[in-house]
Design a protein around this motif. Structure first.
Motif, PDB file in Angstrom:
ATOM      1  N   LEU A 299       0.814  -1.226   0.000  1.00  0.00           N
ATOM      2  CA  LEU A 299       0.000   0.000   0.000  1.00  0.00           C
ATOM      3  C   LEU A 299       0.847   1.276   0.000  1.00  0.00           C
ATOM      4  CD1 LEU A 299      -2.919  -0.913   2.436  1.00  0.00           C
ATOM      5  CD2 LEU A 299      -2.758  -1.229  -0.037  1.00  0.00           C
ATOM      6  N   ILE A 300       2.164   1.124   0.082  1.00  0.00           N
ATOM      7  CA  ILE A 300       3.011   2.327   0.210  1.00  0.00           C
ATOM      8  C   ILE A 300       2.967   3.157  -1.085  1.00  0.00           C
ATOM      9  CG2 ILE A 300       5.302   3.238   0.819  1.00  0.00           C
ATOM     10  CD1 ILE A 300       3.892   1.515   3.033  1.00  0.00           C
ATOM     11  N   TYR A 301       3.003   2.484  -2.218  1.00  0.00           N
ATOM     12  CA  TYR A 301       2.984   3.213  -3.500  1.00  0.00           C
ATOM     13  C   TYR A 301       1.681   4.016  -3.675  1.00  0.00           C
ATOM     14  CZ  TYR A 301       3.437   3.948  -8.582  1.00  0.00           C
ATOM     15  OH  TYR A 301       3.516   4.503  -9.835  1.00  0.00           O
ATOM     16  N   PRO A 302       0.499   3.357  -3.601  1.00  0.00           N
ATOM     17  CA  PRO A 302      -0.718   4.171  -3.796  1.00  0.00           C
ATOM     18  C   PRO A 302      -0.913   5.247  -2.727  1.00  0.00           C
ATOM     19  CG  PRO A 302      -1.285   1.907  -3.161  1.00  0.00           C
ATOM     20  CD  PRO A 302       0.187   1.922  -3.475  1.00  0.00           C
ATOM     21  N   MET A 303      -0.594   4.956  -1.480  1.00  0.00           N
ATOM     22  CA  MET A 303      -0.853   5.954  -0.442  1.00  0.00           C
ATOM     23  C   MET A 303       0.167   7.104  -0.483  1.00  0.00           C
ATOM     24  SD  MET A 303      -3.574   4.774   0.404  1.00  0.00           S
ATOM     25  CE  MET A 303      -4.156   5.925   1.614  1.00  0.00           C
ATOM     26  N   SER A 304       1.368   6.815  -0.990  1.00  0.00           N
ATOM     27  CA  SER A 304       2.347   7.902  -1.154  1.00  0.00           C
ATOM     28  C   SER A 304       1.848   8.864  -2.227  1.00  0.00           C
ATOM     29  CB  SER A 304       3.708   7.343  -1.594  1.00  0.00           C
ATOM     30  OG  SER A 304       4.248   6.537  -0.578  1.00  0.00           O
ATOM     31  N   ALA A 309      -0.618  14.030  -3.673  1.00  0.00           N
ATOM     32  CA  ALA A 309      -1.741  14.672  -4.379  1.00  0.00           C
ATOM     33  C   ALA A 309      -2.554  15.532  -3.406  1.00  0.00           C
ATOM     34  CB  ALA A 309      -2.637  13.609  -5.021  1.00  0.00           C
ATOM     35  N   ALA A 310      -2.628  15.104  -2.142  1.00  0.00           N
ATOM     36  CA  ALA A 310      -3.381  15.872  -1.131  1.00  0.00           C
ATOM     37  C   ALA A 310      -2.607  17.097  -0.650  1.00  0.00           C
ATOM     38  CB  ALA A 310      -3.727  14.979   0.054  1.00  0.00           C
ATOM     39  N   GLY A 311      -1.346  17.226  -1.083  1.00  0.00           N
ATOM     40  CA  GLY A 311      -0.573  18.431  -0.747  1.00  0.00           C
ATOM     41  C   GLY A 311       0.469  18.259   0.341  1.00  0.00           C
ATOM     42  N   ALA A 312       0.792  17.009   0.703  1.00  0.00           N
ATOM     43  CA  ALA A 312       1.797  16.806   1.760  1.00  0.00           C
ATOM     44  C   ALA A 312       3.140  17.404   1.354  1.00  0.00           C
ATOM     45  CB  ALA A 312       1.953  15.320   2.062  1.00  0.00           C
ATOM     46  N   HIS A 313       3.867  17.913   2.359  1.00  0.00           N
ATOM     47  CA  HIS A 313       5.186  18.507   2.097  1.00  0.00           C
ATOM     48  C   HIS A 313       6.280  17.453   2.044  1.00  0.00           C
ATOM     49  CE1 HIS A 313       3.076  22.111   3.857  1.00  0.00           C
ATOM     50  NE2 HIS A 313       3.572  22.601   2.747  1.00  0.00           N
ATOM     51  N   GLY A 314       5.914  16.194   2.258  1.00  0.00           N
ATOM     52  CA  GLY A 314       6.935  15.154   2.204  1.00  0.00           C
ATOM     53  C   GLY A 314       6.385  13.830   2.657  1.00  0.00           C
ATOM     54  N   LEU A 315       7.238  12.814   2.578  1.00  0.00           N
ATOM     55  CA  LEU A 315       6.862  11.454   2.984  1.00  0.00           C
ATOM     56  C   LEU A 315       7.949  10.893   3.874  1.00  0.00           C
ATOM     57  CD1 LEU A 315       5.827   9.994  -0.504  1.00  0.00           C
ATOM     58  CD2 LEU A 315       4.260  10.686   1.327  1.00  0.00           C
ATOM     59  N   MET A 316       7.515  10.059   4.822  1.00  0.00           N
ATOM     60  CA  MET A 316       8.498   9.298   5.594  1.00  0.00           C
ATOM     61  C   MET A 316       8.218   7.823   5.317  1.00  0.00           C
ATOM     62  SD  MET A 316       9.109   8.938   9.655  1.00  0.00           S
ATOM     63  CE  MET A 316      10.344  10.173   9.942  1.00  0.00           C
ATOM     64  N   ILE A 342       8.531   5.398  -6.254  1.00  0.00           N
ATOM     65  CA  ILE A 342       7.626   6.297  -5.505  1.00  0.00           C
ATOM     66  C   ILE A 342       8.095   7.748  -5.627  1.00  0.00           C
ATOM     67  CG2 ILE A 342       6.907   6.929  -3.151  1.00  0.00           C
ATOM     68  CD1 ILE A 342       6.822   3.872  -2.573  1.00  0.00           C
ATOM     69  N   ILE A 343       9.405   7.959  -5.437  1.00  0.00           N
ATOM     70  CA  ILE A 343       9.926   9.332  -5.493  1.00  0.00           C
ATOM     71  C   ILE A 343       9.704   9.911  -6.888  1.00  0.00           C
ATOM     72  CG2 ILE A 343      12.060  10.721  -5.400  1.00  0.00           C
ATOM     73  CD1 ILE A 343      12.954   8.964  -3.044  1.00  0.00           C
ATOM     74  N   ASP A 344       9.979   9.116  -7.912  1.00  0.00           N
ATOM     75  CA  ASP A 344       9.823   9.622  -9.282  1.00  0.00           C
ATOM     76  C   ASP A 344       8.375  10.020  -9.569  1.00  0.00           C
ATOM     77  OD1 ASP A 344      12.491   9.247  -9.579  1.00  0.00           O
ATOM     78  OD2 ASP A 344      12.351   7.438 -10.823  1.00  0.00           O
ATOM     79  N   VAL A 345       7.433   9.167  -9.185  1.00  0.00           N
ATOM     80  CA  VAL A 345       6.034   9.481  -9.499  1.00  0.00           C
ATOM     81  C   VAL A 345       5.543  10.644  -8.624  1.00  0.00           C
ATOM     82  CG1 VAL A 345       4.887   7.787  -7.970  1.00  0.00           C
ATOM     83  CG2 VAL A 345       3.797   8.462 -10.088  1.00  0.00           C
ATOM     84  N   CYS A 346       6.008  10.706  -7.384  1.00  0.00           N
ATOM     85  CA  CYS A 346       5.553  11.787  -6.496  1.00  0.00           C
ATOM     86  C   CYS A 346       6.059  13.147  -6.977  1.00  0.00           C
ATOM     87  CB  CYS A 346       5.985  11.515  -5.058  1.00  0.00           C
ATOM     88  SG  CYS A 346       4.959  10.242  -4.301  1.00  0.00           S
ATOM     89  N   LYS A 347       7.253  13.166  -7.546  1.00  0.00           N
ATOM     90  CA  LYS A 347       7.759  14.444  -8.074  1.00  0.00           C
ATOM     91  C   LYS A 347       6.869  14.920  -9.219  1.00  0.00           C
ATOM     92  CE  LYS A 347      12.594  14.233  -6.692  1.00  0.00           C
ATOM     93  NZ  LYS A 347      13.959  13.891  -7.092  1.00  0.00           N
TER      94      LYS A 347
END
Ligand code: PEP
Ligand code: MN
Length: 357
Positions: A299-304, A309-316, A342-347
């Motif tokens: 679930l880490i990929y979809p929830m990241s 998308a919800a506007g988080a300033h980062g992920l742990m 995950i990092i690539d898609v989140c960027k």
């Protein structure tokens, strides 16, 4: 300035604010300050933002005529701040807080930061290898627990100070600032000696003495939301850190207790609606931990993606090269190669978000 606000807040006085118009002149600002001081006997703290000046007012609000204040030249609005978390309220300080740690910027309009590493530091070799692999995957900050909060006394409790030493060296070697949890007041100084950001774990969000001691270290502090805490409580306990004069506070949503059958599928329920709510309520940065929030690697990929998308300033995110052999939280740890995806898609999601702003 902060000390003065703290003294007033502690003595039960109320906080108000005047937002000056973007084009307000220096004379307008001075005139308003003089007026509120002389007419109402208020204390004034001036916060000069990039675009607007905000006057924080402290004193007896019953005397204040807000309609009259709103009509003074250069004033956009005047209002009272009634929430229990005033010092962190966006209504008191509207500008986003950007925290800079060894060149990594957290908060505001900056791209999301990626905090990654194992649940626990297990050995020198383990943390060095993970540091290398997460930095190659694009992580900005290295995490690793040395004083672990564990339910069972028989579980691995962490390497303590030796682990922190390994973490600091690995961070230095691969050019990443570090973060580690401070589980108890007695460890505050030791953890602060080695790491760049102190973490208050979810179980300790209500520990006001620990929060206050950790905030005094003059280092950024990441506070995790307790799994039973309301957002109001979360912000109120963060206010305690700011009341110590430390405004470098990073908030972290890491899941709340699932209701009923939700428990069958995830460890906690990641509350992503908390992200936009918190961004409205406070100027502090908010990051999301999908690892503890779900307890499930898949679930880490979809929830990241959803968190960014919800506007988080980062992920742990918890990462291990061999999650099945990890001494804690194996089921939720991902591989460094998964982190890179995950990092690539989140960027990309962040870029899409910024196009909307
Ligand atoms: C952690 O991040 O290592 C941790 C124990 O998380 P939490 O406090 O959210 O359970
Ligand atoms: Mn963990």
């Amino acid at each position: 300035m902060w000390l003065r606000i703290i003294l007033f807040v502690c003595s039960g006085a109320l906080a108000m604010a005047i937002v000056m118009k973007p084009g307000a002149s220096e004379e307008d600002i001075e005139r308003v300050i003089k007026f509120v001081k002389e007419r109402y006997g208020l204390r004034v703290d001036v916060s000069r933002g990039e675009f607007q000046t905000i006057l924080g007012l402290i004193g007896d609000e019953d005397k204040v005529d807000f309609d009259r204040l709103s009509l003074l030249p250069g004033v956009e609005k005047a209002y009272r701040i009634t929430s229990p978390y005033r010092l962190v309220a966006r209504s008191f300080f509207p500008e986003d807080r950007v925290i800079e740690v060894k060149g990594v910027k957290i908060g505001g309009k900056n791209r999301p930061v990626f905090i990654a590493g194992p649940c626990a530091i297990e050995s020198r070799e383990q943390i060095f290898r993970i540091a290398k692999e997460v930095s190659e995957a694009g992580a900005d900050i290295l995490r690793g627990g040395a004083f672990k909060p564990r339910t069972s006394v028989h579980s691995f409790q962490g390497l303590g100070e030796e682990g922190l030493e390994f973490l600091a060296k690995a961070g230095e070697e691969y050019g990443m600032p570090t973060i580690s949890e401070v589980r108890s007041e007695k460890h505050v100084e030791i953890v602060a000696k080695y790491v760049d950001i102190l973490q208050i774990g979810a179980r300790n969000m209500y520990n006001q003495d620990l929060i206050e001691e950790a905030a005094k270290q003059k280092k950024p502090l990441l506070i995790k939301r307790n799994f039973g805490a309301s957002i109001e409580e979360f912000l109120s306990f963060s206010e305690r850190a700011v009341a110590q004069g430390n405004k470098d506070i990073i908030l972290c949503e890491r899941g709340i207790i699932p209701i009923g059958r939700g428990r069958q599928f995830t460890r906690y329920s990641l509350d992503l609606s908390a992200v936009p709510v918190i961004k409205k309520e406070t100027y502090l940065p908010i990051v999301v931990d999908p690892s503890h929030g779900t307890g499930r690697r898949d679930l880490i990929y979809p929830m990241s993606k959803a968190a960014i998308a919800a506007g988080a300033h980062g992920l742990m995110i918890e990462v291990h090269y061999n999650p099945n052999e990890a001494l804690s939280d194996g089921p939720q740890m991902i591989l460094p190669s998964d982190l890179k995806k995950i990092i690539d898609v989140c960027k990309k999601i962040y870029l899409l978000n910024s196009m909307e702003d």
